[in-house]
Write an enzyme that holds these catalytic residues in place. Structure first.
Site, PDB file in Angstrom:
ATOM      1  N   CYS A  32       0.865  -1.181   0.000  1.00  0.00           N
ATOM      2  CA  CYS A  32       0.000   0.000   0.000  1.00  0.00           C
ATOM      3  C   CYS A  32       0.899   1.226   0.000  1.00  0.00           C
ATOM      4  O   CYS A  32       1.796   1.345   0.833  1.00  0.00           O
ATOM      5  CB  CYS A  32      -0.895  -0.018   1.237  1.00  0.00           C
ATOM      6  SG  CYS A  32      -1.684   1.566   1.570  1.00  0.00           S
ATOM      7  N   CYS A  78     -29.714  30.213  10.350  1.00  0.00           N
ATOM      8  CA  CYS A  78     -29.852  31.427  11.136  1.00  0.00           C
ATOM      9  C   CYS A  78     -28.493  31.715  11.764  1.00  0.00           C
ATOM     10  O   CYS A  78     -27.899  30.838  12.377  1.00  0.00           O
ATOM     11  CB  CYS A  78     -30.899  31.255  12.226  1.00  0.00           C
ATOM     12  SG  CYS A  78     -30.877  32.629  13.404  1.00  0.00           S
ATOM     13  N   CYS A 130     -26.866  37.178   2.172  1.00  0.00           N
ATOM     14  CA  CYS A 130     -25.473  37.065   2.613  1.00  0.00           C
ATOM     15  C   CYS A 130     -25.335  36.630   4.068  1.00  0.00           C
ATOM     16  O   CYS A 130     -24.237  36.334   4.524  1.00  0.00           O
ATOM     17  CB  CYS A 130     -24.721  38.370   2.374  1.00  0.00           C
ATOM     18  SG  CYS A 130     -25.241  39.716   3.430  1.00  0.00           S
ATOM     19  N   CYS A 176     -20.814  72.802  23.340  1.00  0.00           N
ATOM     20  CA  CYS A 176     -21.875  73.590  22.730  1.00  0.00           C
ATOM     21  C   CYS A 176     -21.231  74.627  21.809  1.00  0.00           C
ATOM     22  O   CYS A 176     -20.313  75.341  22.223  1.00  0.00           O
ATOM     23  CB  CYS A 176     -22.702  74.296  23.796  1.00  0.00           C
ATOM     24  SG  CYS A 176     -23.720  75.622  23.113  1.00  0.00           S
ATOM     25  N   CYS A 183     -23.111  68.041  12.848  1.00  0.00           N
ATOM     26  CA  CYS A 183     -22.334  69.090  12.188  1.00  0.00           C
ATOM     27  C   CYS A 183     -22.193  70.325  13.062  1.00  0.00           C
ATOM     28  O   CYS A 183     -21.552  71.292  12.660  1.00  0.00           O
ATOM     29  CB  CYS A 183     -22.964  69.444  10.843  1.00  0.00           C
ATOM     30  SG  CYS A 183     -24.556  70.269  11.002  1.00  0.00           S
ATOM     31  N   CYS A 195     -31.227  61.104  20.046  1.00  0.00           N
ATOM     32  CA  CYS A 195     -31.578  62.205  19.154  1.00  0.00           C
ATOM     33  C   CYS A 195     -30.375  63.089  18.849  1.00  0.00           C
ATOM     34  O   CYS A 195     -29.601  63.424  19.736  1.00  0.00           O
ATOM     35  CB  CYS A 195     -32.674  63.037  19.799  1.00  0.00           C
ATOM     36  SG  CYS A 195     -33.246  64.377  18.752  1.00  0.00           S
ATOM     37  N   CYS A 246      -4.915   0.420   1.171  1.00  0.00           N
ATOM     38  CA  CYS A 246      -5.429  -0.583   2.086  1.00  0.00           C
ATOM     39  C   CYS A 246      -6.539  -0.004   2.961  1.00  0.00           C
ATOM     40  O   CYS A 246      -6.591   1.207   3.197  1.00  0.00           O
ATOM     41  CB  CYS A 246      -4.310  -1.179   2.933  1.00  0.00           C
ATOM     42  SG  CYS A 246      -3.827  -0.175   4.338  1.00  0.00           S
ATOM     43  N   CYS A 269     -25.482  43.625  -0.730  1.00  0.00           N
ATOM     44  CA  CYS A 269     -24.584  42.720   0.008  1.00  0.00           C
ATOM     45  C   CYS A 269     -23.098  43.011  -0.237  1.00  0.00           C
ATOM     46  O   CYS A 269     -22.311  43.064   0.713  1.00  0.00           O
ATOM     47  CB  CYS A 269     -24.870  41.265  -0.358  1.00  0.00           C
ATOM     48  SG  CYS A 269     -26.561  40.776  -0.043  1.00  0.00           S
TER      49      CYS A 269
END
Ligand SMILES: [Zn+2]
Ligand SMILES: [Zn+2]
Ligand SMILES: [Zn+2]
Ligand SMILES: [Zn+2]
Ligand SMILES: [Zn+2]
Lengths: 487, 199
Positions: free
Chosen positions: A133, A222, A254, A291, A320, A304, A155, A264
């Site tokens: 073998c 899942c 995906c 501020c 911004c 927010c 084998c 994806c």
């Protein structure tokens, strides 16, 4: 995905393109004038909900039955062994018709392409009643030798050990012949005949089941941790699936987190980029800003982005730092990145700087919405316990206060979509379509922030006012998805 | 060590490694200890290559799952070759990875490595710097490989010009091996190599 499905998708593409609302900018103003209907009445119908997706959640046993039925079809149509049928299905993405067709036309070629038959069979003659073998290099009696369709003989002991090693390495349906340059696959029944110890059979079954599911275009595990649920959908699309068992939501196509309106490939590119550039973007992660008017340090604790300085009461935008008054209504500029129009003439260095600036602009907004989402999760908990309190004090029932919870849920949903509009916009070429996208994104952003503002102050907001805001925000979300999510 | 692995290595020693054919090709395998898990290989640089006359030592580690998984092989002798790391001696060769088959032996591996020295595959590089030089500046590559063979593998072919450059920079107090790497990686440009050494 099959050829037919692909062409279907591209048909849809062109339909989308044709139905673009590419009117003049002036028309945008009147876009939503009539959007003041009741939320329930206006709930999108299946056919026009851009996120509608048909799928079922299956247990392992259901899927085993389903796969066996597929095998049975091939078995009875082609009169071939179920084991062979299964290997053909695995090799060709479970396209039964394709396999049946090719099997009738060119059965040999099909088997060769599926690595079940060799181009040329070797004839290794074993002289006398024993041979060496070539794997264990031991002399073995002739009846110790086994070979696959290729004719390479080894084998039984070597085959046995070999299969065990491969299974322990997690390889099952992909185990190949032991000979050099031979890629003929080891069928399950052959494996069972050479494996002496039955302990690894279960592991083999589990692993090969997983290979079969992964190779099937209609099935998806899942991705929830240790969740056994398998989703089955008749078409493979980038749509939202929610597992009822572990509550994970994900993209069917995906398997990662749901990412509409981004597709994806783009979301993968974006996430990789974010991971690669995490160092550069780190400085953004600060939770506090000054501020812009009185420079007192303000900590963001709600989701927010409409901030109000606790000291001077100045209303400004967290993103911004601009005056909020310019954000709320007419033209919401904060979500749109203004590219330097002369960038092509600038030096390589300046271009690199501009590229980084552009990326950071989108990343900052992406990251910020992700953080807002987390904070809104807390708001949701707060609202839940507030309602609980009220109910305990006999000020109304759960049903009376349910709308607060609905509002918090809807806010999360809208902000989630908003977050995923940023990778989409980042990779979009400058075009009229991008202009429309950014317009709708800005509209959605404005309404999400309005809703967020009201949800955080839910108890002092008029119920009608809140529900109206919910309605507007969801409409904006639907409109954007309708125009930009691939159906 | 698993039974098959040990039995197989013992048999390889007896039947394959010590065959006359092996001696002719100038390849050799020795035991490092008596456990058969770690071996020492040796290959002679093939004729008509910059490695000619050199003798390259290999570290061979036999995994428990041998021969169903490939042996782990790397160069102990420093070598300048696109598919072998000039720093670690790691080898990029398909049969040592996914193209390994249980029916292959140590003899196959050593002969394949010898063949790799004779015919590099710069499109599948292990050492990007060397591969780039191999493709873009074959003359410098040849000289560099010859220089390394002389210094590290006892090759008879000297490269006096390169020796001088190494000596010059080493004279400034840098380690000779580091100088050699710096010069080799920068097309033997002494100025750039010095810059690299300082940074
Ligand atoms: Zn054997
Ligand atoms: Zn074979
Ligand atoms: Zn789940
Ligand atoms: Zn997806
Ligand atoms: Zn202030």
């Amino acid at each position: 995905m099959s050829e037919e499905m692909k062409s279907q998708d591209s048909d849809n593409d062109s339909e989308l393109e044709e139905s673009d609302h590419m009117d003049d900018d002036d028309d945008y103003g009147g876009y939503y004038d009539n959007d003041t209907g009741d939320l329930d009445i206006d709930k999108p119908k299946k056919s026009d909900d851009p996120e509608y997706f048909e799928y079922e959640l299956l247990e392992i046993e259901d899927v085993e039955r389903f796969l066996n039925e597929e095998v049975e079809v091939l078995h009875s149509t082609l009169q071939i062994q179920p084991g062979l049928a299964k290997m053909l299905l695995l090799a060709h993405g479970w396209r039964k018709d394709y396999i049946i067709d090719r099997c009738k036309k060119e059965p040999d070629r099909l088997l060769i392409d599926s690595r079940l038959m060799p181009e040329r069979k070797v004839t290794e003659q074993i002289f006398g009643n024993s041979a060496i073998c070539s794997v264990c290099l031991l002399r073995r009696p002739q009846d110790y030798f086994y070979s696959l369709s290729c004719g390479h003989s080894f084998c039984g002991e070597c085959w046995d050990e070999f299969c065990q090693v491969r299974i322990q390495q997690g390889v099952t349906t992909g185990i190949e012949c032991m000979a050099k340059d031979c890629n003929i696959l080891v069928p399950e029944d052959f494996l069972c005949s050479v494996m002496q110890k039955p302990e690894l059979r279960d592991r083999y079954s589990q692993l090969s089941f997983s290979d079969h599911v992964k190779s099937h275009p209609d099935l998806r595990f899942c991705p929830g941790a240790n969740c056994p649920i398998i989703v089955r959908a008749p078409v493979c699309k980038a749509k939202k699936v929610e597992c009822s068992r572990c509550k994970t939501t994900f993209c069917f196509k995906c398997g990662i987190e749901y990412h509409a309106p981004t597709d994806c490939d783009v979301i993968k590119k974006w996430l990789t980029k974010c991971a690669d550039d995490s160092e550069t973007a780190n400085y953004i992660s600060a939770h506090t800003k000054d501020c812009p008017k009185c420079h007192v340090c303000i900590e963001k604790n709600g989701g927010c982005n409409h901030m109000q300085c606790s000291k001077c009461k100045y209303d400004f935008c967290w993103m911004c730092l601009g005056d909020w008054k310019t954000h709320g209504s007419e033209y919401y500029e904060c979500s749109r990145y203004k590219e330097n129009p002369n960038i092509a003439n600038e030096s390589v260095h300046a271009q690199a700087r501009e590229a980084l600036k552009k990326y950071l602009f989108y990343f900052e907004r992406w990251e910020n919405h992700a953080k807002s989402l987390q904070l809104e999760e807390q708001t949701l908990h707060k609202i839940t316990s507030r309602i609980h309190e009220k109910v305990m004090n006999n000020t109304g029932t759960w049903i009376d206060w349910q709308y607060l919870l609905d509002a918090a849920h809807l806010l999360k949903k809208c902000r989630y979509t908003l977050q995923y509009t940023y990778p989409y916009a980042y990779y979009m070429e400058k075009s009229a379509r991008k202009q429309l996208f950014e317009y709708q994104q800005a509209q959605l952003e404005a309404e999400v922030e309005n809703l967020s503002w009201k949800v955080e102050r839910a108890e002092i907001t008029d119920r009608g006012d809140l529900e109206n805001q919910m309605d507007i925000a969801e409409k904006r979300r639907q409109t954007l998805l309708k125009d930009f999510l691939e159906f | 060590m698993a039974n098959i692995a040990e039995a197989r290595i013992k048999r390889e020693f007896k039947e394959v490694v010590k065959s006359e054919e092996v001696a002719k090709c100038h390849i050799k395998v020795e035991l490092v200890n008596d456990t058969f898990t770690e071996l020492r290989g040796e290959i002679a640089g093939p004729p008509d290559t910059p490695y000619e006359g050199g003798n390259f030592i290999l570290e061979i580690k036999i995994p428990d799952t041998y021969p169903f998984n490939p042996p782990k092989v790397k160069f102990v002798t420093k070598i300048w070759h696109p598919n072998i790391s000039s720093v670690t001696g790691a080898i990029c060769l398909d049969i040592l990875k996914d193209q390994w088959a249980a029916a292959m032996t140590l003899r196959t591996v050593l002969l394949s490595l010898q063949a790799l020295l004779a015919a590099a595959e710069p499109d599948d590089p292990q050492d990007a710097v060397v591969a780039k030089q191999y493709k873009e500046n074959p003359k410098i590559f040849q000289d560099t490989a010859k220089h390394w063979t002389h210094v590290y593998a006892g090759g008879p072919n000297r490269t006096p010009e390169l020796d001088a450059k190494v000596a010059q920079l080493s004279g400034m107090g840098f380690d000779a091996n580091k100088v050699r790497v710096a010069l080799s990686s920068h097309s033997w440009d002494a100025e750039r190599a010095t810059e690299y050494l300082i940074s």
